[in-house]
Design a protein around this motif. Structure first.
Motif, PDB file in Angstrom:
ATOM      1  N   VAL A 108       0.839  -1.203   0.000  1.00  0.00           N
ATOM      2  CA  VAL A 108       0.000   0.000   0.000  1.00  0.00           C
ATOM      3  C   VAL A 108       0.869   1.246   0.000  1.00  0.00           C
ATOM      4  O   VAL A 108       0.607   2.216  -0.738  1.00  0.00           O
ATOM      5  N   ASN A 109       1.916   1.247   0.811  1.00  0.00           N
ATOM      6  CA  ASN A 109       2.819   2.406   0.856  1.00  0.00           C
ATOM      7  C   ASN A 109       3.514   2.626  -0.494  1.00  0.00           C
ATOM      8  O   ASN A 109       3.662   3.773  -0.938  1.00  0.00           O
ATOM      9  N   ASP A 110       3.949   1.534  -1.127  1.00  0.00           N
ATOM     10  CA  ASP A 110       4.602   1.662  -2.432  1.00  0.00           C
ATOM     11  C   ASP A 110       3.629   2.186  -3.498  1.00  0.00           C
ATOM     12  O   ASP A 110       3.995   3.021  -4.332  1.00  0.00           O
ATOM     13  N   LEU A 111       2.391   1.700  -3.459  1.00  0.00           N
ATOM     14  CA  LEU A 111       1.391   2.190  -4.412  1.00  0.00           C
ATOM     15  C   LEU A 111       1.073   3.668  -4.181  1.00  0.00           C
ATOM     16  O   LEU A 111       0.913   4.438  -5.135  1.00  0.00           O
ATOM     17  N   LYS A 112       1.006   4.082  -2.923  1.00  0.00           N
ATOM     18  CA  LYS A 112       0.768   5.496  -2.615  1.00  0.00           C
ATOM     19  C   LYS A 112       1.939   6.351  -3.093  1.00  0.00           C
ATOM     20  O   LYS A 112       1.751   7.450  -3.608  1.00  0.00           O
ATOM     21  N   GLU A 113       3.154   5.819  -2.902  1.00  0.00           N
ATOM     22  CA  GLU A 113       4.334   6.556  -3.356  1.00  0.00           C
ATOM     23  C   GLU A 113       4.364   6.651  -4.880  1.00  0.00           C
ATOM     24  O   GLU A 113       4.716   7.701  -5.436  1.00  0.00           O
ATOM     25  N   LEU A 114       3.985   5.595  -5.571  1.00  0.00           N
ATOM     26  CA  LEU A 114       3.890   5.646  -7.038  1.00  0.00           C
ATOM     27  C   LEU A 114       2.884   6.711  -7.473  1.00  0.00           C
ATOM     28  O   LEU A 114       3.160   7.499  -8.393  1.00  0.00           O
ATOM     29  N   ARG A 115       1.728   6.722  -6.835  1.00  0.00           N
ATOM     30  CA  ARG A 115       0.705   7.704  -7.180  1.00  0.00           C
ATOM     31  C   ARG A 115       1.211   9.121  -6.913  1.00  0.00           C
ATOM     32  O   ARG A 115       1.022  10.022  -7.722  1.00  0.00           O
ATOM     33  N   TYR A 116       1.897   9.306  -5.785  1.00  0.00           N
ATOM     34  CA  TYR A 116       2.454  10.618  -5.453  1.00  0.00           C
ATOM     35  C   TYR A 116       3.474  11.063  -6.509  1.00  0.00           C
ATOM     36  O   TYR A 116       3.468  12.219  -6.939  1.00  0.00           O
ATOM     37  N   LEU A 117       4.350  10.152  -6.932  1.00  0.00           N
ATOM     38  CA  LEU A 117       5.370  10.508  -7.929  1.00  0.00           C
ATOM     39  C   LEU A 117       4.735  10.887  -9.277  1.00  0.00           C
ATOM     40  O   LEU A 117       5.199  11.815  -9.940  1.00  0.00           O
ATOM     41  N   VAL A 118       3.683  10.181  -9.650  1.00  0.00           N
ATOM     42  CA  VAL A 118       3.019  10.499 -10.917  1.00  0.00           C
ATOM     43  C   VAL A 118       2.329  11.856 -10.824  1.00  0.00           C
ATOM     44  O   VAL A 118       2.405  12.674 -11.747  1.00  0.00           O
ATOM     45  N   ILE A 119       1.676  12.126  -9.697  1.00  0.00           N
ATOM     46  CA  ILE A 119       1.002  13.417  -9.520  1.00  0.00           C
ATOM     47  C   ILE A 119       2.028  14.543  -9.447  1.00  0.00           C
ATOM     48  O   ILE A 119       1.852  15.607 -10.051  1.00  0.00           O
ATOM     49  N   LYS A 120       3.097  14.323  -8.709  1.00  0.00           N
ATOM     50  CA  LYS A 120       4.138  15.336  -8.551  1.00  0.00           C
ATOM     51  C   LYS A 120       4.783  15.678  -9.892  1.00  0.00           C
ATOM     52  O   LYS A 120       5.046  16.846 -10.194  1.00  0.00           O
ATOM     53  N   GLY A 121       5.018  14.670 -10.711  1.00  0.00           N
ATOM     54  CA  GLY A 121       5.660  14.896 -12.008  1.00  0.00           C
ATOM     55  C   GLY A 121       4.709  15.385 -13.085  1.00  0.00           C
ATOM     56  O   GLY A 121       5.138  15.706 -14.187  1.00  0.00           O
ATOM     57  N   GLY A 122       3.425  15.425 -12.796  1.00  0.00           N
ATOM     58  CA  GLY A 122       2.470  15.877 -13.806  1.00  0.00           C
ATOM     59  C   GLY A 122       2.162  14.806 -14.829  1.00  0.00           C
ATOM     60  O   GLY A 122       1.804  15.097 -15.958  1.00  0.00           O
ATOM     61  N   GLY A 123       2.339  13.569 -14.458  1.00  0.00           N
ATOM     62  CA  GLY A 123       2.095  12.453 -15.365  1.00  0.00           C
ATOM     63  C   GLY A 123       3.283  11.513 -15.361  1.00  0.00           C
ATOM     64  O   GLY A 123       4.216  11.657 -14.574  1.00  0.00           O
TER      65      GLY A 123
END
Length: 139
Positions: A108-123
Protein backbone atom coordinates in the motif's frame (compact mmCIF):
# COMPACT_ATOMS: atom_id res chain seq x y z
CA UNK A 1 -7.18 38.90 -72.74
CA UNK A 2 -4.24 40.99 -73.84
CA UNK A 3 -1.98 37.95 -74.15
CA UNK A 4 -4.41 36.01 -76.29
CA UNK A 5 -5.01 38.96 -78.61
CA UNK A 6 -1.25 39.41 -79.14
CA UNK A 7 -0.84 35.72 -79.81
CA UNK A 8 -3.78 35.61 -82.25
CA UNK A 9 -2.50 38.70 -84.04
CA UNK A 10 0.93 37.11 -84.40
CA UNK A 11 -0.53 33.87 -85.69
CA UNK A 12 -2.84 35.56 -88.19
CA UNK A 13 -0.07 37.85 -89.40
CA UNK A 14 2.35 34.98 -89.89
CA UNK A 15 -0.24 32.80 -91.63
CA UNK A 16 -1.26 35.55 -94.04
CA UNK A 17 2.35 36.12 -95.07
CA UNK A 18 2.23 32.93 -97.11
CA UNK A 19 0.41 32.52 -100.36
CA UNK A 20 -1.45 29.30 -101.07
CA UNK A 21 1.50 27.96 -103.08
CA UNK A 22 4.07 28.59 -100.35
CA UNK A 23 2.13 26.96 -97.54
CA UNK A 24 3.65 23.69 -96.48
CA UNK A 25 3.80 22.21 -93.04
CA UNK A 26 7.44 22.95 -92.34
CA UNK A 27 7.24 26.66 -93.17
CA UNK A 28 3.94 27.03 -91.36
CA UNK A 29 5.31 25.43 -88.16
CA UNK A 30 8.42 27.65 -88.27
CA UNK A 31 6.36 30.79 -88.60
CA UNK A 32 3.87 29.72 -85.93
CA UNK A 33 6.61 28.82 -83.45
CA UNK A 34 8.37 32.13 -84.02
CA UNK A 35 5.09 34.01 -83.60
CA UNK A 36 4.34 32.10 -80.39
CA UNK A 37 7.81 32.81 -79.03
CA UNK A 38 7.47 36.48 -79.91
CA UNK A 39 4.13 36.65 -78.11
CA UNK A 40 5.56 34.91 -75.06
CA UNK A 41 8.52 37.31 -74.99
CA UNK A 42 6.18 40.26 -75.28
CA UNK A 43 4.11 38.99 -72.36
CA UNK A 44 6.63 37.45 -70.01
CA UNK A 45 9.90 39.06 -70.91
CA UNK A 46 11.93 35.86 -70.80
CA UNK A 47 10.94 32.36 -71.77
CA UNK A 48 13.60 30.89 -69.53
CA UNK A 49 14.40 32.44 -66.19
CA UNK A 50 18.00 31.61 -65.32
CA UNK A 51 17.80 32.70 -61.68
CA UNK A 52 16.12 30.54 -59.05
CA UNK A 53 12.98 31.85 -57.40
CA UNK A 54 14.78 32.52 -54.11
CA UNK A 55 17.76 34.30 -55.65
CA UNK A 56 16.99 37.44 -53.66
CA UNK A 57 17.64 35.54 -50.45
CA UNK A 58 21.22 34.51 -50.04
CA UNK A 59 22.00 31.61 -47.78
CA UNK A 60 23.91 32.62 -44.71
CA UNK A 61 25.04 30.12 -42.16
CA UNK A 62 25.71 31.11 -38.59
CA UNK A 63 29.15 30.39 -37.26
CA UNK A 64 27.91 30.18 -33.67
CA UNK A 65 24.48 29.44 -32.21
CA UNK A 66 22.33 32.38 -31.19
CA UNK A 67 21.51 33.19 -27.58
CA UNK A 68 17.89 32.10 -28.10
CA UNK A 69 19.05 28.72 -29.39
CA UNK A 70 21.39 28.28 -26.43
CA UNK A 71 18.58 29.17 -24.01
CA UNK A 72 16.23 26.66 -25.65
CA UNK A 73 18.91 23.96 -25.57
CA UNK A 74 19.47 24.63 -21.86
CA UNK A 75 15.72 24.34 -21.21
CA UNK A 76 15.58 21.07 -23.13
CA UNK A 77 18.53 19.64 -21.20
CA UNK A 78 17.01 20.70 -17.86
CA UNK A 79 13.70 19.04 -18.82
CA UNK A 80 15.50 15.88 -19.88
CA UNK A 81 17.47 15.75 -16.61
CA UNK A 82 14.27 16.21 -14.61
CA UNK A 83 12.50 13.48 -16.59
CA UNK A 84 15.41 11.08 -16.01
CA UNK A 85 15.30 11.77 -12.26
CA UNK A 86 11.55 11.15 -12.19
CA UNK A 87 11.94 7.98 -14.22
CA UNK A 88 14.67 6.69 -11.88
CA UNK A 89 12.54 7.41 -8.79
CA UNK A 90 9.50 5.75 -10.35
CA UNK A 91 11.42 2.65 -11.46
CA UNK A 92 13.01 2.33 -8.01
CA UNK A 93 9.61 2.35 -6.33
CA UNK A 94 8.21 0.01 -8.98
CA UNK A 95 11.07 -2.43 -8.51
CA UNK A 96 10.60 -2.33 -4.76
CA UNK A 97 6.85 -2.90 -5.23
CA UNK A 98 7.30 -5.93 -7.48
CA UNK A 99 10.24 -7.63 -5.75
CA UNK A 100 10.86 -6.51 -2.15
CA UNK A 101 7.45 -5.63 -0.71
CA UNK A 102 5.70 -8.65 0.74
CA UNK A 103 3.31 -7.35 3.38
CA UNK A 104 0.08 -5.53 2.66
CA UNK A 105 1.30 -2.40 4.41
CA UNK A 106 4.49 -2.23 2.28
CA UNK A 107 2.48 -2.77 -0.93
CA UNK A 108 0.00 0.00 0.00
CA UNK A 109 2.82 2.41 0.86
CA UNK A 110 4.60 1.66 -2.43
CA UNK A 111 1.39 2.19 -4.41
CA UNK A 112 0.77 5.50 -2.61
CA UNK A 113 4.33 6.56 -3.36
CA UNK A 114 3.89 5.65 -7.04
CA UNK A 115 0.71 7.70 -7.18
CA UNK A 116 2.45 10.62 -5.45
CA UNK A 117 5.37 10.51 -7.93
CA UNK A 118 3.02 10.50 -10.92
CA UNK A 119 1.00 13.42 -9.52
CA UNK A 120 4.14 15.34 -8.55
CA UNK A 121 5.66 14.90 -12.01
CA UNK A 122 2.47 15.88 -13.81
CA UNK A 123 2.09 12.45 -15.37
CA UNK A 124 4.32 9.61 -16.36
CA UNK A 125 7.92 10.55 -17.12
CA UNK A 126 9.20 10.33 -20.68
CA UNK A 127 10.02 6.77 -21.66
CA UNK A 128 7.47 5.10 -19.39
CA UNK A 129 3.96 4.21 -20.46
CA UNK A 130 0.95 3.37 -18.36
CA UNK A 131 0.47 0.03 -20.13
CA UNK A 132 4.07 -1.01 -19.43
CA UNK A 133 3.64 -0.05 -15.78
CA UNK A 134 0.45 -2.09 -15.48
CA UNK A 135 2.06 -5.13 -17.14
CA UNK A 136 5.02 -4.98 -14.80
CA UNK A 137 2.82 -4.71 -11.69
CA UNK A 138 0.62 -7.62 -12.79
CA UNK A 139 3.57 -10.01 -13.10
Amino acid sequence: MKTSSILVAGLVGSASAFSAEQVDRRNLLKSLSSAGAAAALAVGGNLINTEPANAAYSQTYLTEPTDEFKANEEKAMAFKREQLQQKKALTDVLTRLTTVSNSEEELVNDLKELRYLVIKGGGMPAGLKKDDLVKQVRR
